[in-house]
Design a protein around this motif. Structure first.
Motif, PDB file in Angstrom:
ATOM      1  N   ILE A 185       0.863  -1.181   0.000  1.00 42.80           N
ATOM      2  CA  ILE A 185       0.000   0.000   0.000  1.00 42.80           C
ATOM      3  C   ILE A 185       0.897   1.228   0.000  1.00 42.80           C
ATOM      4  CG2 ILE A 185      -1.740   1.317   1.282  1.00 42.80           C
ATOM      5  CD1 ILE A 185      -2.637  -1.311   2.568  1.00 42.80           C
ATOM      6  N   GLY A 186       0.593   2.206  -0.853  1.00 43.62           N
ATOM      7  CA  GLY A 186       1.393   3.421  -0.882  1.00 43.62           C
ATOM      8  C   GLY A 186       0.535   4.655  -1.049  1.00 43.62           C
ATOM      9  N   THR A 234     -12.096  -4.388   2.751  1.00 46.79           N
ATOM     10  CA  THR A 234     -12.828  -5.314   1.874  1.00 46.79           C
ATOM     11  C   THR A 234     -11.924  -5.840   0.769  1.00 46.79           C
ATOM     12  OG1 THR A 234     -14.931  -4.194   2.318  1.00 46.79           O
ATOM     13  CG2 THR A 234     -14.800  -5.539   0.321  1.00 46.79           C
ATOM     14  N   PHE A 235     -11.149  -4.951   0.141  1.00 49.13           N
ATOM     15  CA  PHE A 235     -10.256  -5.343  -0.948  1.00 49.13           C
ATOM     16  C   PHE A 235      -9.204  -6.346  -0.462  1.00 49.13           C
ATOM     17  CE2 PHE A 235      -6.541  -4.560  -3.724  1.00 49.13           C
ATOM     18  CZ  PHE A 235      -7.113  -4.710  -4.973  1.00 49.13           C
ATOM     19  N   LEU A 236      -8.608  -6.073   0.681  1.00 50.76           N
ATOM     20  CA  LEU A 236      -7.562  -6.967   1.208  1.00 50.76           C
ATOM     21  C   LEU A 236      -8.152  -8.309   1.622  1.00 50.76           C
ATOM     22  CD1 LEU A 236      -5.501  -4.415   3.324  1.00 50.76           C
ATOM     23  CD2 LEU A 236      -4.836  -5.444   1.154  1.00 50.76           C
ATOM     24  N   HIS A 237      -9.287  -8.290   2.290  1.00 49.56           N
ATOM     25  CA  HIS A 237      -9.926  -9.548   2.690  1.00 49.56           C
ATOM     26  C   HIS A 237     -10.294 -10.398   1.478  1.00 49.56           C
ATOM     27  CE1 HIS A 237      -9.661  -8.540   6.755  1.00 49.56           C
ATOM     28  NE2 HIS A 237     -10.910  -8.204   7.038  1.00 49.56           N
ATOM     29  N   THR A 238     -10.613  -9.737   0.372  1.00 52.08           N
ATOM     30  CA  THR A 238     -11.020 -10.460  -0.850  1.00 52.08           C
ATOM     31  C   THR A 238      -9.834 -11.097  -1.550  1.00 52.08           C
ATOM     32  OG1 THR A 238     -12.874  -8.946  -1.209  1.00 52.08           O
ATOM     33  CG2 THR A 238     -12.124 -10.234  -3.112  1.00 52.08           C
ATOM     34  N   HIS A 239      -8.677 -10.435  -1.548  1.00 54.85           N
ATOM     35  CA  HIS A 239      -7.560 -10.863  -2.392  1.00 54.85           C
ATOM     36  C   HIS A 239      -6.376 -11.443  -1.640  1.00 54.85           C
ATOM     37  CE1 HIS A 239      -9.649  -9.314  -5.856  1.00 54.85           C
ATOM     38  NE2 HIS A 239      -9.778  -8.134  -5.286  1.00 54.85           N
ATOM     39  N   VAL A 260       3.662  -9.912  -4.972  1.00 57.07           N
ATOM     40  CA  VAL A 260       2.531  -9.251  -4.324  1.00 57.07           C
ATOM     41  C   VAL A 260       1.213  -9.705  -4.952  1.00 57.07           C
ATOM     42  CG1 VAL A 260       3.805  -7.233  -3.530  1.00 57.07           C
ATOM     43  CG2 VAL A 260       2.804  -7.219  -5.801  1.00 57.07           C
ATOM     44  N   LYS A 261       0.208  -9.909  -4.116  1.00 57.57           N
ATOM     45  CA  LYS A 261      -1.090 -10.396  -4.567  1.00 57.57           C
ATOM     46  C   LYS A 261      -2.180  -9.330  -4.514  1.00 57.57           C
ATOM     47  CE  LYS A 261       0.942 -14.327  -4.957  1.00 57.57           C
ATOM     48  NZ  LYS A 261       1.443 -14.714  -6.299  1.00 57.57           N
ATOM     49  N   ALA A 262      -1.833  -8.128  -4.024  1.00 59.20           N
ATOM     50  CA  ALA A 262      -2.773  -7.010  -4.003  1.00 59.20           C
ATOM     51  C   ALA A 262      -1.976  -5.726  -3.873  1.00 59.20           C
ATOM     52  CB  ALA A 262      -3.765  -7.141  -2.845  1.00 59.20           C
ATOM     53  N   VAL A 263      -2.419  -4.677  -4.588  1.00 55.93           N
ATOM     54  CA  VAL A 263      -1.736  -3.383  -4.589  1.00 55.93           C
ATOM     55  C   VAL A 263      -2.777  -2.293  -4.379  1.00 55.93           C
ATOM     56  CG1 VAL A 263      -0.276  -1.792  -5.877  1.00 55.93           C
ATOM     57  CG2 VAL A 263      -0.026  -4.263  -6.227  1.00 55.93           C
ATOM     58  N   ILE A 264      -2.498  -1.390  -3.434  1.00 53.06           N
ATOM     59  CA  ILE A 264      -3.371  -0.236  -3.193  1.00 53.06           C
ATOM     60  C   ILE A 264      -2.529   1.022  -3.299  1.00 53.06           C
ATOM     61  CG2 ILE A 264      -4.892   0.937  -1.550  1.00 53.06           C
ATOM     62  CD1 ILE A 264      -5.540  -1.786  -0.332  1.00 53.06           C
ATOM     63  N   PRO A 283      -4.382  -7.828  -8.478  1.00 46.61           N
ATOM     64  CA  PRO A 283      -5.454  -6.823  -8.478  1.00 46.61           C
ATOM     65  C   PRO A 283      -4.944  -5.499  -7.910  1.00 46.61           C
ATOM     66  CG  PRO A 283      -6.225  -8.891  -7.528  1.00 46.61           C
ATOM     67  CD  PRO A 283      -4.735  -8.995  -7.644  1.00 46.61           C
ATOM     68  N   ILE A 284      -5.441  -4.399  -8.456  1.00 43.30           N
ATOM     69  CA  ILE A 284      -5.004  -3.057  -8.073  1.00 43.30           C
ATOM     70  C   ILE A 284      -6.217  -2.231  -7.664  1.00 43.30           C
ATOM     71  CG2 ILE A 284      -3.787  -0.975  -8.828  1.00 43.30           C
ATOM     72  CD1 ILE A 284      -2.625  -2.759 -11.136  1.00 43.30           C
ATOM     73  N   MET A 285      -6.092  -1.507  -6.569  1.00 46.43           N
ATOM     74  CA  MET A 285      -7.119  -0.541  -6.184  1.00 46.43           C
ATOM     75  C   MET A 285      -6.470   0.842  -6.107  1.00 46.43           C
ATOM     76  SD  MET A 285      -9.985  -0.517  -3.150  1.00 46.43           S
ATOM     77  CE  MET A 285      -8.881  -0.476  -1.742  1.00 46.43           C
ATOM     78  N   LEU A 286      -7.050   1.803  -6.837  1.00 43.78           N
ATOM     79  CA  LEU A 286      -6.526   3.162  -6.867  1.00 43.78           C
ATOM     80  C   LEU A 286      -7.530   4.122  -6.247  1.00 43.78           C
ATOM     81  CD1 LEU A 286      -5.208   3.267 -10.557  1.00 43.78           C
ATOM     82  CD2 LEU A 286      -3.893   2.754  -8.494  1.00 43.78           C
ATOM     83  N   PHE A 287      -7.042   4.996  -5.360  1.00 47.04           N
ATOM     84  CA  PHE A 287      -7.841   6.068  -4.782  1.00 47.04           C
ATOM     85  C   PHE A 287      -7.390   7.399  -5.367  1.00 47.04           C
ATOM     86  CE2 PHE A 287      -7.952   3.277  -0.809  1.00 47.04           C
ATOM     87  CZ  PHE A 287      -9.272   2.898  -0.989  1.00 47.04           C
ATOM     88  N   ALA A 288      -8.338   8.267  -5.678  1.00 46.73           N
ATOM     89  CA  ALA A 288      -8.007   9.633  -6.090  1.00 46.73           C
ATOM     90  C   ALA A 288      -9.133  10.558  -5.670  1.00 46.73           C
ATOM     91  CB  ALA A 288      -7.792   9.711  -7.595  1.00 46.73           C
ATOM     92  N   GLY A 289      -8.773  11.798  -5.351  1.00 48.35           N
ATOM     93  CA  GLY A 289      -9.758  12.821  -5.032  1.00 48.35           C
ATOM     94  C   GLY A 289      -9.853  13.820  -6.161  1.00 48.35           C
ATOM     95  N   THR A 290     -11.060  14.288  -6.452  1.00 49.84           N
ATOM     96  CA  THR A 290     -11.227  15.224  -7.563  1.00 49.84           C
ATOM     97  C   THR A 290     -10.728  16.623  -7.218  1.00 49.84           C
ATOM     98  OG1 THR A 290     -13.473  15.855  -6.880  1.00 49.84           O
ATOM     99  CG2 THR A 290     -13.270  13.969  -8.379  1.00 49.84           C
ATOM    100  N   ASP A 291     -10.443  16.887  -5.931  1.00 52.82           N
ATOM    101  CA  ASP A 291      -9.965  18.208  -5.521  1.00 52.82           C
ATOM    102  C   ASP A 291      -8.550  18.133  -4.961  1.00 52.82           C
ATOM    103  OD1 ASP A 291     -10.468  21.014  -5.285  1.00 52.82           O
ATOM    104  OD2 ASP A 291     -10.717  20.774  -3.115  1.00 52.82           O
TER     105      ASP A 291
END
Length: 429
Positions: free
Chosen positions: A226-227, A423-428, A245-249, A333-341
């Motif tokens: 996670i970074g 949820t993402f980590l528990h899933t993957h 790695v089996k999951a990346v956030i 699997p990859i999960m990306l977070f971004a804010g519009t502001d």
């Protein structure tokens, strides 16, 4: 002590997990009476954060902070966490720094409207929900490792922070309470490490994973990274070169490789190396008008955002493609977070570019691209945690830097992104 003071009782759990709902009920003994409440705490730097609100007791003389709308104060709507997320340092919005895993202590005070202190109560919010072991690592790998006591076969996670040099112990402790071995990894700015983000070898992260894999309580087949911000750049680059790695956030992530950085200033050296070869990078160019704008904001004491400068320097699509992080090579699997502001970098633009690059990704059905509307750079996990004061700006004697979002929106995103992360980590894993 006045007669009114002897009747007042503040009911709040004295020690609770940060993730538990906050319930504050005040028995005043005085129906339909206005009272002023303050809440104070300190961050890791010793800065005192405070919020204020005026409440009116109900017909039975009670104030339930979860259901009572403030008459006035630092927030306006019915919100049981409003007294927390709205906290600031006086009239300034400072960055709330809480990276340590030590409990955070809040002091609540209740006053009459003429300023008489009527009651006070202190309570703790902890990052550890169960017996968790913490180990400080100071040799070849620098950081703090957290894991549940007497548990085996643990999935293991590395968390890397951004250009502020954060070692996210508090985030690691929260995840450890969910059943993970979590290493909050430092990669610069600590003894034995580079001064800034220059020539950081990906092998350093791999060495940290090898350390985790050597632990008897760790499942070697369940590893994640996670970074946040520059740490997200590091996490994505590492995962694009290593299949373990089996999951990346990645939160507030760039889609391109940027230059090194020391003391928040870009350098002419590469930030990262792999097999002793420095990565080529996209050099952000500042024009004269950008420098003028910065000093104009400085002289006028106006909040400054560098986002327009950043956007203007990212118009060369060929260079963007040339220096893009090869996220399509990530075998997880990859999960990306971004804010519009986001006012630090155009995270929405970067998220959309990576989404396009991952269109035919082997894990396209599992990938998640989460765009939080109105959120700033320090809104999502791990840079922001649920139920804490929120960061939108950093003010000092000379300048206010804007990071984006509002305290309310960022507070909501902190909770949402935590739930999405778990949820993402528990899933993957």
């Amino acid at each position: 002590m006045s007669q009114l003071t002897t009747k007042i009782q503040i009911h709040v759990k004295e020690k609770a997990s940060l993730l538990e709902p906050l319930s504050v009920k005040i028995e005043t003994g005085e129906p339909k009476t206005a009272f002023r409440m303050t809440l104070e705490t300190k961050d890791d730097k010793g800065n005192v954060f405070i919020s204020k609100a005026v409440f009116e007791s109900d017909e039975n003389g009670w104030i339930d902070v979860a259901t009572c709308k403030p008459v006035s104060g630092d927030y306006e709507s019915v919100d049981h966490l409003g007294m927390i997320w709205s906290m600031s340092v006086g009239k300034k919005n400072r960055m709330f720094v809480k990276h340590s895993a030590e409990a955070i202590i809040f002091d609540m005070n209740l006053y009459s409207c003429n300023g008489e202190l009527l009651a006070n109560k202190s309570f703790e919010r902890t990052f550890l929900e169960k017996p968790i072991i913490k180990e400080a690592l100071q040799d070849d790998v620098v950081g703090s490792l957290f894991y549940p006591e007497d548990q085996t076969d643990l999935p293991a996670i590395i968390i890397v922070g951004g250009s502020d040099g954060a070692v996210h112990e508090s985030a690691a402790a929260l995840l450890a309470s969910e059943g993970y071995a979590v290493l909050a990894l430092a990669y610069f700015g600590k003894e034995g490490l580079p001064k800034g983000i220059e020539h950081i070898p990906l092998e350093y992260v791999d060495h940290a994973f090898s350390l985790l894999e050597s632990r008897m309580n760790v499942n070697q087949d369940k590893l994640a990274i996670i970074g946040h911000s520059r740490g997200a750049e590091l996490a994505l680059l590492y995962a694009s070169n290593h299949t373990k790695v089996k999951a990346v956030i990645a939160s507030g992530a760039s889609s391109v490789i940027f230059s090194g950085m020391i003391n928040f200033q870009p350098t002419k050296k590469s930030a990262w190396t792999y097999k002793q070869v420095p990565y080529e990078f996209y050099a952000v160019e500042r024009e004269f008008k950008d420098t003028v704008s910065f000093f104009r904001h400085l002289l006028l004491r106006k909040p400054y955002s560098g986002i327009e400068t950043m956007k203007a320097s990212l118009q060369d699509n060929e260079r963007l493609a040339l220096y893009s992080i090869p996220v399509q090579n990530i075998q997880a699997p990859i999960m990306l977070f971004a804010g519009t502001d986001d006012h630090v970098q155009p995270a929405e633009l970067f998220l959309n570019r990576m989404k396009a690059d991952l269109h035919d990704h082997a894990y396209s059905e599992d990938n998640q691209f989460i765009l939080h509307s109105g959120a700033g750079h320090f809104a999502a996990f791990p840079s922001s945690l649920p139920n804490l004061p929120q960061t939108v700006e950093e003010s000092n004697a000379l300048m206010t830097l804007t990071f984006g979002g509002t305290k309310k929106i960022n507070a909501d995103v902190a909770q949402q992104s935590w739930d999405e992360t778990v949820t993402f980590l528990h899933t993957h894993l």
